[in-house]
Scaffold this active site. Structure first.
Site, PDB file in Angstrom:
ATOM      1  CD1 TRP A  42     -22.005  12.839  40.237  1.00 46.08           C
ATOM      2  CD2 TRP A  42     -21.019  14.733  39.892  1.00 46.08           C
ATOM      3  NE1 TRP A  42     -20.700  12.697  39.977  1.00 46.08           N
ATOM      4  CE2 TRP A  42     -20.000  13.683  39.727  1.00 46.08           C
ATOM      5  CE3 TRP A  42     -20.583  16.416  39.691  1.00 46.08           C
ATOM      6  CZ2 TRP A  42     -18.747  13.890  39.215  1.00 46.08           C
ATOM      7  CZ3 TRP A  42     -19.274  16.281  39.224  1.00 46.08           C
ATOM      8  CH2 TRP A  42     -18.317  15.311  38.842  1.00 46.08           C
ATOM      9  CE1 TYR A  73     -18.682  15.705  48.170  1.00 49.20           C
ATOM     10  CE2 TYR A  73     -20.964  15.967  48.916  1.00 49.20           C
ATOM     11  CZ  TYR A  73     -20.117  15.396  48.006  1.00 49.20           C
ATOM     12  OH  TYR A  73     -20.528  15.081  46.801  1.00 49.20           O
ATOM     13  CG  ASP A  81     -25.266  13.125  47.462  1.00 51.61           C
ATOM     14  OD1 ASP A  81     -25.204  11.950  47.526  1.00 51.61           O
ATOM     15  OD2 ASP A  81     -24.101  13.998  47.095  1.00 51.61           O
ATOM     16  CD  GLU A 128     -33.001  30.624  37.945  1.00 53.26           C
ATOM     17  OE1 GLU A 128     -32.529  31.398  38.819  1.00 53.26           O
ATOM     18  OE2 GLU A 128     -32.354  30.485  37.075  1.00 53.26           O
ATOM     19  CD  GLN A 185     -23.793  11.239  44.017  1.00 53.15           C
ATOM     20  OE1 GLN A 185     -23.071  11.834  44.585  1.00 53.15           O
ATOM     21  NE2 GLN A 185     -24.938  10.789  44.516  1.00 53.15           N
TER      22      GLN A 185
HETATM   23  P1  NDP Z   1     -24.560  22.345  40.097  1.00 54.58           P
HETATM   24  O1  NDP Z   1     -23.911  22.121  38.937  1.00 54.58           O
HETATM   25  O2  NDP Z   1     -26.123  22.716  39.850  1.00 54.58           O
HETATM   26  O3  NDP Z   1     -23.808  23.540  40.893  1.00 54.58           O
HETATM   27  C1  NDP Z   1     -24.296  24.132  41.712  1.00 54.58           C
HETATM   28  C2  NDP Z   1     -23.968  25.662  41.840  1.00 54.58           C
HETATM   29  O4  NDP Z   1     -24.261  26.669  40.872  1.00 54.58           O
HETATM   30  C3  NDP Z   1     -24.587  26.286  43.287  1.00 54.58           C
HETATM   31  O5  NDP Z   1     -23.977  26.028  44.394  1.00 54.58           O
HETATM   32  C4  NDP Z   1     -24.486  27.696  42.818  1.00 54.58           C
HETATM   33  O6  NDP Z   1     -22.900  28.056  43.171  1.00 54.58           O
HETATM   34  C5  NDP Z   1     -24.747  27.840  41.233  1.00 54.58           C
HETATM   35  N1  NDP Z   1     -26.057  27.888  41.192  1.00 54.58           N
HETATM   36  C6  NDP Z   1     -27.071  26.839  41.313  1.00 54.58           C
HETATM   37  N2  NDP Z   1     -28.333  27.551  40.982  1.00 54.58           N
HETATM   38  C7  NDP Z   1     -28.155  28.575  40.345  1.00 54.58           C
HETATM   39  C8  NDP Z   1     -28.848  29.448  39.520  1.00 54.58           C
HETATM   40  N3  NDP Z   1     -30.233  29.330  39.275  1.00 54.58           N
HETATM   41  N4  NDP Z   1     -28.320  30.617  39.189  1.00 54.58           N
HETATM   42  C9  NDP Z   1     -27.207  30.698  39.412  1.00 54.58           C
HETATM   43  N5  NDP Z   1     -26.271  30.079  40.156  1.00 54.58           N
HETATM   44  C10 NDP Z   1     -26.589  28.819  40.351  1.00 54.58           C
HETATM   45  O7  NDP Z   1     -24.699  21.314  41.235  1.00 54.58           O
HETATM   46  P2  NDP Z   1     -23.316  20.754  42.075  1.00 54.58           P
HETATM   47  O8  NDP Z   1     -22.075  20.876  41.325  1.00 54.58           O
HETATM   48  O9  NDP Z   1     -23.366  21.662  43.455  1.00 54.58           O
HETATM   49  O10 NDP Z   1     -23.760  19.202  42.567  1.00 54.58           O
HETATM   50  C11 NDP Z   1     -25.012  18.985  42.909  1.00 54.58           C
HETATM   51  C12 NDP Z   1     -24.654  17.934  44.219  1.00 54.58           C
HETATM   52  O11 NDP Z   1     -24.179  16.674  43.402  1.00 54.58           O
HETATM   53  C13 NDP Z   1     -23.687  18.029  45.252  1.00 54.58           C
HETATM   54  O12 NDP Z   1     -24.053  19.028  46.197  1.00 54.58           O
HETATM   55  C14 NDP Z   1     -23.315  16.772  45.658  1.00 54.58           C
HETATM   56  O13 NDP Z   1     -24.093  16.280  46.499  1.00 54.58           O
HETATM   57  C15 NDP Z   1     -23.396  16.128  44.309  1.00 54.58           C
HETATM   58  N6  NDP Z   1     -21.928  15.730  43.617  1.00 54.58           N
HETATM   59  C16 NDP Z   1     -21.345  14.487  43.505  1.00 54.58           C
HETATM   60  C17 NDP Z   1     -20.180  14.256  43.146  1.00 54.58           C
HETATM   61  C18 NDP Z   1     -19.712  12.862  43.124  1.00 54.58           C
HETATM   62  O14 NDP Z   1     -18.450  12.834  42.797  1.00 54.58           O
HETATM   63  N7  NDP Z   1     -20.514  11.985  43.554  1.00 54.58           N
HETATM   64  C19 NDP Z   1     -19.359  15.308  42.565  1.00 54.58           C
HETATM   65  C20 NDP Z   1     -20.105  16.712  42.686  1.00 54.58           C
HETATM   66  C21 NDP Z   1     -21.304  16.912  43.220  1.00 54.58           C
HETATM   67  P3  NDP Z   1     -22.591  29.753  43.385  1.00 54.58           P
HETATM   68  O15 NDP Z   1     -23.736  30.474  43.898  1.00 54.58           O
HETATM   69  O16 NDP Z   1     -21.523  29.755  44.497  1.00 54.58           O
HETATM   70  O17 NDP Z   1     -22.082  30.234  42.094  1.00 54.58           O
END
Ligand code: NDP
Length: 321
Positions: free
Chosen positions: A209, A54, A49, A294, A180
Protein backbone atom coordinates in the site's frame (compact mmCIF):
# COMPACT_ATOMS: atom_id res chain seq x y z
CA UNK A 1 -1.41 -5.65 -17.60
CA UNK A 2 0.93 -8.09 -15.94
CA UNK A 3 -0.48 -10.73 -13.59
CA UNK A 4 1.41 -12.20 -10.65
CA UNK A 5 0.63 -15.07 -8.33
CA UNK A 6 -0.63 -14.05 -4.94
CA UNK A 7 2.20 -15.64 -2.98
CA UNK A 8 2.01 -19.40 -3.46
CA UNK A 9 -1.72 -19.52 -4.06
CA UNK A 10 -3.15 -20.51 -7.41
CA UNK A 11 -4.71 -17.09 -7.88
CA UNK A 12 -3.25 -14.38 -10.12
CA UNK A 13 -3.61 -10.71 -9.29
CA UNK A 14 -2.93 -7.75 -11.56
CA UNK A 15 0.49 -6.28 -10.74
CA UNK A 16 -1.27 -2.94 -10.26
CA UNK A 17 -4.48 -2.88 -8.27
CA UNK A 18 -6.89 -0.27 -6.94
CA UNK A 19 -7.88 0.69 -3.40
CA UNK A 20 -10.49 2.97 -1.87
CA UNK A 21 -8.86 4.31 1.32
CA UNK A 22 -9.46 8.09 1.86
CA UNK A 23 -10.94 8.52 -1.63
CA UNK A 24 -14.30 6.65 -1.68
CA UNK A 25 -16.97 8.78 0.02
CA UNK A 26 -14.52 11.48 1.21
CA UNK A 27 -13.38 12.62 -2.23
CA UNK A 28 -15.32 10.54 -4.76
CA UNK A 29 -19.10 10.24 -5.10
CA UNK A 30 -20.86 7.17 -6.49
CA UNK A 31 -20.62 8.34 -10.08
CA UNK A 32 -16.89 9.00 -9.79
CA UNK A 33 -16.38 5.62 -8.06
CA UNK A 34 -18.07 3.93 -11.02
CA UNK A 35 -15.79 5.73 -13.46
CA UNK A 36 -12.57 5.01 -11.56
CA UNK A 37 -13.45 1.34 -11.12
CA UNK A 38 -14.40 1.02 -14.79
CA UNK A 39 -11.14 2.63 -15.88
CA UNK A 40 -9.14 0.31 -13.64
CA UNK A 41 -11.00 -2.81 -14.82
CA UNK A 42 -10.69 -1.88 -18.48
CA UNK A 43 -6.93 -1.52 -17.96
CA UNK A 44 -6.81 -5.12 -16.70
CA UNK A 45 -6.90 -4.47 -12.94
CA UNK A 46 -8.62 -7.44 -11.29
CA UNK A 47 -7.88 -6.75 -7.60
CA UNK A 48 -9.78 -4.13 -5.61
CA UNK A 49 -9.04 -3.32 -1.98
CA UNK A 50 -11.35 -2.04 0.73
CA UNK A 51 -11.79 -2.21 4.51
CA UNK A 52 -14.68 -2.14 6.96
CA UNK A 53 -13.26 0.99 8.58
CA UNK A 54 -12.80 3.02 5.37
CA UNK A 55 -15.24 5.95 5.59
CA UNK A 56 -16.89 3.99 8.42
CA UNK A 57 -18.35 1.37 6.12
CA UNK A 58 -19.36 3.81 3.38
CA UNK A 59 -16.41 2.83 1.20
CA UNK A 60 -17.59 -0.79 1.09
CA UNK A 61 -21.15 0.37 0.47
CA UNK A 62 -20.08 2.58 -2.45
CA UNK A 63 -17.93 -0.17 -3.96
CA UNK A 64 -20.80 -2.65 -3.62
CA UNK A 65 -23.21 -0.30 -5.39
CA UNK A 66 -20.67 0.35 -8.15
CA UNK A 67 -20.05 -3.37 -8.63
CA UNK A 68 -23.76 -3.91 -8.97
CA UNK A 69 -24.13 -1.14 -11.56
CA UNK A 70 -21.02 -2.21 -13.47
CA UNK A 71 -22.25 -5.80 -13.62
CA UNK A 72 -18.87 -7.47 -14.11
CA UNK A 73 -18.69 -11.25 -14.06
CA UNK A 74 -17.95 -12.18 -10.43
CA UNK A 75 -15.16 -14.57 -11.40
CA UNK A 76 -13.36 -11.85 -13.37
CA UNK A 77 -12.37 -9.77 -10.33
CA UNK A 78 -11.15 -10.11 -6.75
CA UNK A 79 -12.27 -8.10 -3.75
CA UNK A 80 -10.23 -7.71 -0.59
CA UNK A 81 -11.50 -6.23 2.65
CA UNK A 82 -10.20 -5.97 6.19
CA UNK A 83 -11.38 -6.19 9.77
CA UNK A 84 -9.88 -4.86 13.00
CA UNK A 85 -10.83 -1.29 13.93
CA UNK A 86 -14.57 -1.87 13.93
CA UNK A 87 -17.55 0.43 13.44
CA UNK A 88 -18.77 0.56 17.03
CA UNK A 89 -17.27 1.46 20.39
CA UNK A 90 -18.20 -1.62 22.43
CA UNK A 91 -15.34 -3.41 24.21
CA UNK A 92 -15.57 -6.37 21.83
CA UNK A 93 -16.18 -4.42 18.64
CA UNK A 94 -13.11 -2.26 18.09
CA UNK A 95 -9.36 -2.77 17.78
CA UNK A 96 -9.88 -6.48 18.01
CA UNK A 97 -9.56 -9.79 16.19
CA UNK A 98 -11.71 -11.76 18.61
CA UNK A 99 -13.76 -14.61 17.18
CA UNK A 100 -17.17 -12.98 17.69
CA UNK A 101 -16.14 -9.72 16.04
CA UNK A 102 -14.61 -11.51 13.03
CA UNK A 103 -17.50 -13.94 12.48
CA UNK A 104 -20.07 -11.13 12.72
CA UNK A 105 -17.90 -8.48 11.06
CA UNK A 106 -17.56 -10.38 7.79
CA UNK A 107 -21.35 -10.48 7.50
CA UNK A 108 -21.48 -6.66 7.63
CA UNK A 109 -18.76 -6.40 4.98
CA UNK A 110 -20.62 -8.77 2.65
CA UNK A 111 -23.89 -6.93 3.19
CA UNK A 112 -22.33 -3.54 2.35
CA UNK A 113 -20.44 -4.96 -0.63
CA UNK A 114 -23.57 -6.85 -1.77
CA UNK A 115 -21.45 -9.95 -2.30
CA UNK A 116 -21.74 -13.48 -0.98
CA UNK A 117 -17.98 -13.74 -0.53
CA UNK A 118 -14.83 -11.65 -0.66
CA UNK A 119 -11.69 -13.08 -2.20
CA UNK A 120 -9.24 -11.98 0.46
CA UNK A 121 -10.07 -11.09 4.06
CA UNK A 122 -7.27 -9.43 5.99
CA UNK A 123 -6.72 -8.86 9.69
CA UNK A 124 -6.08 -5.11 9.38
CA UNK A 125 -3.64 -4.96 12.32
CA UNK A 126 -2.37 -7.45 14.91
CA UNK A 127 -4.38 -7.65 18.14
CA UNK A 128 -2.09 -8.17 21.11
CA UNK A 129 -5.03 -9.13 23.35
CA UNK A 130 -6.65 -11.94 21.36
CA UNK A 131 -4.60 -15.14 21.21
CA UNK A 132 -3.40 -15.65 17.63
CA UNK A 133 -4.84 -19.16 17.81
CA UNK A 134 -8.37 -17.76 18.30
CA UNK A 135 -7.96 -15.47 15.30
CA UNK A 136 -6.54 -18.23 13.09
CA UNK A 137 -9.48 -20.54 13.89
CA UNK A 138 -12.01 -17.76 13.21
CA UNK A 139 -10.38 -16.87 9.86
CA UNK A 140 -10.30 -20.55 8.95
CA UNK A 141 -13.99 -20.87 9.78
CA UNK A 142 -14.84 -17.82 7.65
CA UNK A 143 -13.00 -19.41 4.71
CA UNK A 144 -14.70 -22.75 5.37
CA UNK A 145 -18.10 -21.02 5.44
CA UNK A 146 -17.31 -19.71 1.94
CA UNK A 147 -17.42 -16.07 3.02
CA UNK A 148 -13.77 -15.48 2.06
CA UNK A 149 -11.68 -17.40 -0.44
CA UNK A 150 -8.33 -16.60 1.20
CA UNK A 151 -7.22 -14.80 4.34
CA UNK A 152 -4.18 -12.82 5.38
CA UNK A 153 -2.83 -10.00 7.50
CA UNK A 154 -1.89 -6.35 7.29
CA UNK A 155 1.05 -4.84 9.14
CA UNK A 156 1.65 -7.91 11.28
CA UNK A 157 5.22 -8.63 12.31
CA UNK A 158 7.02 -11.50 10.57
CA UNK A 159 6.99 -13.33 13.87
CA UNK A 160 3.20 -13.00 14.23
CA UNK A 161 2.65 -14.18 10.66
CA UNK A 162 4.97 -17.15 11.16
CA UNK A 163 3.12 -18.03 14.36
CA UNK A 164 -0.28 -17.88 12.62
CA UNK A 165 1.09 -20.02 9.81
CA UNK A 166 2.47 -22.57 12.23
CA UNK A 167 -0.82 -22.83 14.17
CA UNK A 168 -2.75 -23.30 10.93
CA UNK A 169 -0.32 -25.95 9.72
CA UNK A 170 -0.46 -27.83 13.01
CA UNK A 171 -4.27 -28.01 12.97
CA UNK A 172 -4.66 -28.40 9.17
CA UNK A 173 -6.46 -25.06 8.93
CA UNK A 174 -6.53 -22.54 6.08
CA UNK A 175 -3.24 -20.62 6.34
CA UNK A 176 -2.72 -16.89 5.89
CA UNK A 177 -1.57 -16.42 2.28
CA UNK A 178 -0.91 -12.70 2.03
CA UNK A 179 0.30 -9.70 4.00
CA UNK A 180 -0.56 -6.08 3.19
CA UNK A 181 2.34 -3.81 4.22
CA UNK A 182 3.24 -0.26 3.39
CA UNK A 183 5.95 -0.24 0.72
CA UNK A 184 7.39 2.77 -1.04
CA UNK A 185 10.68 4.61 -1.47
CA UNK A 186 10.33 5.98 2.07
CA UNK A 187 9.18 2.74 3.73
CA UNK A 188 11.24 -0.27 2.73
CA UNK A 189 12.79 -1.87 5.79
CA UNK A 190 10.03 -4.31 6.68
CA UNK A 191 9.39 -5.66 3.18
CA UNK A 192 13.06 -5.91 2.25
CA UNK A 193 14.34 -7.08 5.65
CA UNK A 194 11.99 -8.46 8.28
CA UNK A 195 9.64 -10.18 5.82
CA UNK A 196 12.33 -12.03 3.88
CA UNK A 197 11.68 -15.31 5.71
CA UNK A 198 7.88 -15.25 5.50
CA UNK A 199 8.14 -14.49 1.77
CA UNK A 200 10.78 -17.08 0.90
CA UNK A 201 9.92 -19.90 3.30
CA UNK A 202 6.19 -19.49 3.88
CA UNK A 203 5.34 -18.12 0.44
CA UNK A 204 3.38 -15.14 1.76
CA UNK A 205 2.29 -12.80 -1.06
CA UNK A 206 2.44 -9.02 -0.63
CA UNK A 207 -0.32 -6.59 -1.64
CA UNK A 208 1.53 -3.38 -0.89
CA UNK A 209 0.00 0.00 0.00
CA UNK A 210 0.75 3.72 -0.45
CA UNK A 211 3.27 3.44 -3.31
CA UNK A 212 3.32 7.25 -3.47
CA UNK A 213 3.44 7.76 0.32
CA UNK A 214 -0.05 9.32 0.10
CA UNK A 215 0.90 11.40 -2.96
CA UNK A 216 4.18 12.81 -1.67
CA UNK A 217 6.14 10.76 -4.22
CA UNK A 218 4.15 12.30 -7.08
CA UNK A 219 6.01 15.56 -6.57
CA UNK A 220 2.73 17.44 -6.02
CA UNK A 221 3.89 18.81 -2.65
CA UNK A 222 7.17 20.32 -3.86
CA UNK A 223 5.70 23.83 -4.05
CA UNK A 224 3.40 23.66 -0.99
CA UNK A 225 0.16 21.87 -0.20
CA UNK A 226 -2.43 22.07 -3.01
CA UNK A 227 -5.89 22.81 -1.62
CA UNK A 228 -7.40 19.80 -3.41
CA UNK A 229 -4.83 17.29 -2.17
CA UNK A 230 -5.00 14.59 0.51
CA UNK A 231 -2.71 16.52 2.85
CA UNK A 232 -5.22 19.40 2.89
CA UNK A 233 -8.17 17.20 3.90
CA UNK A 234 -9.61 17.77 7.36
CA UNK A 235 -8.80 14.78 9.56
CA UNK A 236 -5.65 13.93 7.62
CA UNK A 237 -3.37 16.53 9.21
CA UNK A 238 -0.98 13.73 10.14
CA UNK A 239 -0.21 13.28 6.45
CA UNK A 240 0.68 16.97 6.16
CA UNK A 241 2.99 16.59 9.16
CA UNK A 242 4.89 13.83 7.34
CA UNK A 243 5.81 16.14 4.46
CA UNK A 244 9.24 17.09 5.76
CA UNK A 245 12.06 19.03 4.03
CA UNK A 246 14.25 15.90 3.83
CA UNK A 247 11.51 13.98 2.03
CA UNK A 248 10.88 16.86 -0.36
CA UNK A 249 14.63 16.90 -1.07
CA UNK A 250 14.50 13.18 -1.97
CA UNK A 251 11.65 13.83 -4.41
CA UNK A 252 13.65 16.72 -5.91
CA UNK A 253 16.57 14.37 -6.48
CA UNK A 254 14.30 11.77 -8.12
CA UNK A 255 13.02 14.29 -10.68
CA UNK A 256 16.06 14.12 -13.00
CA UNK A 257 16.06 10.31 -12.89
CA UNK A 258 12.42 10.30 -13.96
CA UNK A 259 13.11 12.90 -16.63
CA UNK A 260 15.90 10.72 -18.10
CA UNK A 261 13.42 7.85 -18.39
CA UNK A 262 10.76 10.14 -19.89
CA UNK A 263 8.34 9.36 -17.09
CA UNK A 264 6.80 11.11 -14.10
CA UNK A 265 8.09 10.67 -10.54
CA UNK A 266 4.81 8.87 -9.72
CA UNK A 267 5.45 6.33 -12.45
CA UNK A 268 9.06 5.92 -11.33
CA UNK A 269 8.03 5.37 -7.69
CA UNK A 270 5.33 2.83 -8.61
CA UNK A 271 7.58 0.98 -11.09
CA UNK A 272 10.22 0.80 -8.34
CA UNK A 273 7.73 -1.09 -6.12
CA UNK A 274 6.91 -3.46 -9.00
CA UNK A 275 10.61 -4.21 -9.50
CA UNK A 276 10.52 -6.19 -6.26
CA UNK A 277 9.28 -9.63 -7.36
CA UNK A 278 8.11 -10.43 -3.82
CA UNK A 279 5.35 -7.90 -4.45
CA UNK A 280 2.25 -9.60 -5.85
CA UNK A 281 0.41 -6.34 -6.46
CA UNK A 282 0.93 -2.63 -5.86
CA UNK A 283 -2.25 -0.98 -4.62
CA UNK A 284 -2.90 2.35 -6.30
CA UNK A 285 -5.03 5.16 -4.94
CA UNK A 286 -6.37 7.99 -7.09
CA UNK A 287 -8.85 10.84 -6.92
CA UNK A 288 -8.89 11.60 -10.63
CA UNK A 289 -9.01 9.49 -13.75
CA UNK A 290 -5.88 11.26 -15.05
CA UNK A 291 -3.95 10.18 -11.95
CA UNK A 292 -4.97 6.58 -12.45
CA UNK A 293 -4.09 6.74 -16.17
CA UNK A 294 -0.70 8.20 -15.33
CA UNK A 295 -0.01 5.63 -12.61
CA UNK A 296 -0.94 2.74 -14.89
CA UNK A 297 1.92 3.96 -17.09
CA UNK A 298 4.32 2.58 -14.46
CA UNK A 299 4.04 -0.78 -16.24
CA UNK A 300 5.81 0.70 -19.24
CA UNK A 301 8.52 2.20 -17.04
CA UNK A 302 9.25 -1.09 -15.23
CA UNK A 303 11.52 -2.58 -17.96
CA UNK A 304 13.50 0.68 -17.98
CA UNK A 305 14.56 0.17 -14.36
CA UNK A 306 17.95 -1.33 -15.11
CA UNK A 307 20.48 -2.10 -12.38
CA UNK A 308 22.08 1.29 -13.13
CA UNK A 309 18.80 3.13 -12.67
CA UNK A 310 18.09 1.20 -9.46
CA UNK A 311 21.54 2.14 -8.19
CA UNK A 312 20.89 5.81 -8.97
CA UNK A 313 17.59 5.62 -7.06
CA UNK A 314 19.32 3.88 -4.14
CA UNK A 315 21.88 6.69 -4.04
CA UNK A 316 19.02 9.14 -3.52
CA UNK A 317 16.88 7.22 -1.02
CA UNK A 318 19.55 5.33 0.92
CA UNK A 319 19.29 1.68 1.95
CA UNK A 320 15.91 2.05 3.68
CA UNK A 321 17.18 0.88 7.07
P1 NDP B 1 -0.79 6.41 -2.75
O1 NDP B 1 0.37 6.51 -1.84
O2 NDP B 1 -0.49 6.12 -4.17
O3 NDP B 1 -1.63 7.76 -2.61
C1 NDP B 1 -2.75 7.96 -3.46
C2 NDP B 1 -3.13 9.44 -3.46
O4 NDP B 1 -2.06 10.23 -3.99
C3 NDP B 1 -4.30 9.69 -4.37
O5 NDP B 1 -5.53 9.44 -3.73
C4 NDP B 1 -4.09 11.13 -4.77
O6 NDP B 1 -4.49 11.94 -3.67
C5 NDP B 1 -2.58 11.19 -4.92
N1 NDP B 1 -2.12 10.78 -6.26
C6 NDP B 1 -2.14 9.54 -6.81
N2 NDP B 1 -1.61 9.54 -8.04
C7 NDP B 1 -1.21 10.80 -8.28
C8 NDP B 1 -0.58 11.41 -9.39
N3 NDP B 1 -0.27 10.69 -10.47
N4 NDP B 1 -0.30 12.73 -9.31
C9 NDP B 1 -0.62 13.43 -8.21
N5 NDP B 1 -1.25 12.92 -7.13
C10 NDP B 1 -1.52 11.60 -7.15
O7 NDP B 1 -1.77 5.24 -2.28
P2 NDP B 1 -2.80 5.18 -1.04
O8 NDP B 1 -2.20 5.76 0.18
O9 NDP B 1 -4.11 5.71 -1.50
O10 NDP B 1 -2.89 3.61 -0.84
C11 NDP B 1 -3.41 2.79 -1.90
C12 NDP B 1 -4.35 1.76 -1.31
O11 NDP B 1 -3.65 0.94 -0.39
C13 NDP B 1 -5.52 2.31 -0.48
O12 NDP B 1 -6.59 2.75 -1.27
C14 NDP B 1 -5.89 1.10 0.34
O13 NDP B 1 -6.68 0.21 -0.43
C15 NDP B 1 -4.53 0.48 0.63
N6 NDP B 1 -4.04 0.89 1.97
C16 NDP B 1 -3.96 -0.09 2.94
C17 NDP B 1 -3.54 0.23 4.20
C18 NDP B 1 -3.47 -0.83 5.24
O14 NDP B 1 -3.29 -0.51 6.43
N7 NDP B 1 -3.60 -2.09 4.89
C19 NDP B 1 -3.15 1.60 4.58
C20 NDP B 1 -3.24 2.54 3.48
C21 NDP B 1 -3.65 2.17 2.23
P3 NDP B 1 -4.98 13.48 -3.80
O15 NDP B 1 -5.41 13.71 -5.21
O16 NDP B 1 -6.10 13.58 -2.81
O17 NDP B 1 -3.80 14.30 -3.38
Amino acid sequence: MEYRRLGRTGIKVSALSFGSWVTFNNQLDSNQCDRMLALAYEAGINFFDNAEVYAKGESERLMGESLKRLGWRRSSYLIATKLFWGLHDGPNEKNTLNRKYLLEGINGCLQRLQLDHVDLLLCHRPDPETPIEETVWAMHDIVTQGKAVYWGTSEWSAEEIARAHEIAERHHLHKPVAEQPQYNLFARARVEGEYRRIINELGIGLTTWSPLASGLLSGKYQGGIPADSRAALPGFEWIRDRITPDKLAVVDALLPIARDLSCSVSQLAIAWCLRNRAVSTVLLGATREEQLQENLGALVVLPKLTDEVMAAIADVVGDGK
